[in-house]
Scaffold this motif. Structure first.
Motif, PDB file in Angstrom:
ATOM      1  N   LEU A 180     163.169  58.219  10.892  1.00  0.00           N
ATOM      2  CA  LEU A 180     164.514  58.232  10.294  1.00  0.00           C
ATOM      3  C   LEU A 180     165.523  58.870  11.260  1.00  0.00           C
ATOM      4  O   LEU A 180     166.061  59.954  11.013  1.00  0.00           O
ATOM      5  N   ALA A 181     165.760  58.195  12.358  1.00  0.00           N
ATOM      6  CA  ALA A 181     166.618  58.739  13.410  1.00  0.00           C
ATOM      7  C   ALA A 181     168.011  59.098  12.875  1.00  0.00           C
ATOM      8  O   ALA A 181     168.592  58.376  12.057  1.00  0.00           O
ATOM      9  N   ALA A 182     168.528  60.226  13.367  1.00  0.00           N
ATOM     10  CA  ALA A 182     169.855  60.712  12.996  1.00  0.00           C
ATOM     11  C   ALA A 182     170.677  60.943  14.259  1.00  0.00           C
ATOM     12  O   ALA A 182     170.118  61.192  15.336  1.00  0.00           O
ATOM     13  N   PRO A 183     172.018  60.882  14.149  1.00  0.00           N
ATOM     14  CA  PRO A 183     172.868  61.107  15.335  1.00  0.00           C
ATOM     15  C   PRO A 183     172.583  62.447  16.026  1.00  0.00           C
ATOM     16  O   PRO A 183     172.744  62.561  17.238  1.00  0.00           O
ATOM     17  N   SER A 184     172.142  63.445  15.256  1.00  0.00           N
ATOM     18  CA  SER A 184     171.840  64.762  15.848  1.00  0.00           C
ATOM     19  C   SER A 184     170.648  64.710  16.801  1.00  0.00           C
ATOM     20  O   SER A 184     170.415  65.668  17.558  1.00  0.00           O
ATOM     21  N   GLN A 185     169.908  63.625  16.770  1.00  0.00           N
ATOM     22  CA  GLN A 185     168.772  63.481  17.671  1.00  0.00           C
ATOM     23  C   GLN A 185     169.150  62.777  18.979  1.00  0.00           C
ATOM     24  O   GLN A 185     168.287  62.555  19.835  1.00  0.00           O
ATOM     25  N   THR A 186     170.416  62.458  19.141  1.00  0.00           N
ATOM     26  CA  THR A 186     170.899  61.950  20.417  1.00  0.00           C
ATOM     27  C   THR A 186     170.728  63.048  21.461  1.00  0.00           C
ATOM     28  O   THR A 186     171.273  64.147  21.310  1.00  0.00           O
ATOM     29  N   SER A 187     169.954  62.773  22.503  1.00  0.00           N
ATOM     30  CA  SER A 187     169.610  63.802  23.461  1.00  0.00           C
ATOM     31  C   SER A 187     168.822  63.169  24.606  1.00  0.00           C
ATOM     32  O   SER A 187     168.513  61.980  24.590  1.00  0.00           O
ATOM     33  N   VAL A 188     168.515  63.987  25.585  1.00  0.00           N
ATOM     34  CA  VAL A 188     167.559  63.591  26.620  1.00  0.00           C
ATOM     35  C   VAL A 188     166.269  64.341  26.343  1.00  0.00           C
ATOM     36  O   VAL A 188     166.280  65.562  26.169  1.00  0.00           O
ATOM     37  N   TYR A 189     165.175  63.612  26.295  1.00  0.00           N
ATOM     38  CA  TYR A 189     163.887  64.185  25.945  1.00  0.00           C
ATOM     39  C   TYR A 189     162.997  64.261  27.182  1.00  0.00           C
ATOM     40  O   TYR A 189     162.839  63.280  27.911  1.00  0.00           O
ATOM     41  N   PHE A 190     162.421  65.442  27.382  1.00  0.00           N
ATOM     42  CA  PHE A 190     161.534  65.658  28.511  1.00  0.00           C
ATOM     43  C   PHE A 190     160.138  66.015  28.024  1.00  0.00           C
ATOM     44  O   PHE A 190     159.968  66.862  27.151  1.00  0.00           O
ATOM     45  N   CYS A 191     159.172  65.378  28.636  1.00  0.00           N
ATOM     46  CA  CYS A 191     157.777  65.740  28.452  1.00  0.00           C
ATOM     47  C   CYS A 191     157.338  66.531  29.681  1.00  0.00           C
ATOM     48  O   CYS A 191     157.817  66.274  30.806  1.00  0.00           O
ATOM     49  N   ALA A 192     156.460  67.503  29.495  1.00  0.00           N
ATOM     50  CA  ALA A 192     155.989  68.313  30.613  1.00  0.00           C
ATOM     51  C   ALA A 192     154.523  68.672  30.384  1.00  0.00           C
ATOM     52  O   ALA A 192     154.018  68.593  29.249  1.00  0.00           O
ATOM     53  N   SER A 193     153.856  69.081  31.438  1.00  0.00           N
ATOM     54  CA  SER A 193     152.443  69.462  31.304  1.00  0.00           C
ATOM     55  C   SER A 193     152.109  70.564  32.296  1.00  0.00           C
ATOM     56  O   SER A 193     152.823  70.782  33.289  1.00  0.00           O
ATOM     57  N   SER A 194     151.004  71.261  32.018  1.00  0.00           N
ATOM     58  CA  SER A 194     150.515  72.290  32.929  1.00  0.00           C
ATOM     59  C   SER A 194     149.065  72.605  32.596  1.00  0.00           C
ATOM     60  O   SER A 194     148.568  72.268  31.514  1.00  0.00           O
ATOM     61  N   TYR A 195     148.383  73.265  33.532  1.00  0.00           N
ATOM     62  CA  TYR A 195     147.101  73.864  33.210  1.00  0.00           C
ATOM     63  C   TYR A 195     147.362  75.164  32.462  1.00  0.00           C
ATOM     64  O   TYR A 195     148.438  75.744  32.582  1.00  0.00           O
TER      65      TYR A 195
END
Lengths: 114, 115
Positions: free
Chosen positions: B80-95
């Motif tokens: 249920l996407a909302a305008p407040s979810q307009t953004s840049v999304y980053f995924c990251a990882s580490s040990y």
């Protein structure tokens, strides 16, 4: 909770000159790490330099160095001999020694002027 | 050198639609993270995972769901996407723990616009 503050939204510097980006943080932790990340227009997050809170000696990586003042909770980044490729958004970030989460500042947009 | 791969790079959603942001890493990292970056703001943690089958909420989890069925993949679901979810999304990882030494490995981000 941890907070990280970068009070300079935008800065500019002439090519080959030196610039300092400011960062302050608030925490009750005694053992933590501080980072500076660079985000160029490509959006890729790139680690620039890190500092361990228990080390008094300031970290240095080539043209990048920090001024870490633990008592003042200040962690500034100095870029010497600025290059056009340094143009980017710079984020200061904090992570507890026992934590899984980085806390980021709001960023400083740096422009290097030819 | 794939590192962390995010797809798609850009997406426009209509209000109320759903989608999944994909993230995969080939470094055998145990820890994976989802952050969002709003204009003029730093990155905020949405969810993280310390291994397959284990996930936990970050600072801003509302409106999102995650799953971690394999070490490699960590998809982020928007319902249920909302305008407040307009953004840049980053995924990251580490040990485990090495994030303290080397930081995280970040993907190149997904720019999401909800209209």
């Amino acid at each position: 909770a941890q907070t990280v503050t970068q009070s300079q939204p935008e800065m500019s510097v002439q090519e080959a000159e030196t610039v300092t980006l400011s960062c302050t943080y608030d925490t009750s932790e005694s053992n933590y790490y501080l980072f500076w990340y660079k985000q160029p227009p490509s959006r890729q997050m790139i680690l620039v330099i890190r500092q361990e809170a228990y080390k008094q000696q300031n970290a240095t990586e080539n043209r990048f160095s920090v001024n870490f003042q633990k008592a003042a909770k200040s962690f500034s980044l100095k870029i010497s001999d600025s290059q056009l490729g340094d143009t980017a958004m710079y984020f200061c970030a904090f992570i507890k020694n026992t934590g899984n989460q980085f806390y980021f500042g709001t960023g400083t947009s740096l422009t290097v002027i030819p | 050198n794939a590192g962390v791969t995010q797809t798609p790079k850009f997406r426009i959603l209509k209000i109320g639609q759903s989608m999944t942001l994909q993230c995969t890493q080939d470094m055998n990292h145990n820890y994976m993270y989802w952050y969002r970056q709003d204009p003029g703001m730093g990155l905020k943690l949405i969810y993280y995972s310390v291994g397959a089958g284990i996930t936990d909420k970050g600072e801003v989890p509302n409106g999102y769901n995650v799953s971690r069925s394999t070490t490699e993949d960590f998809p982020l679901r928007l319902e249920l996407a909302a305008p407040s979810q307009t953004s840049v999304y980053f995924c990251a990882s580490s040990y485990p723990r090495t994030g303290l030494i080397y930081g995280y490995t970040f993907g190149s981000g997904t720019r999401l616009t909800v209209v």
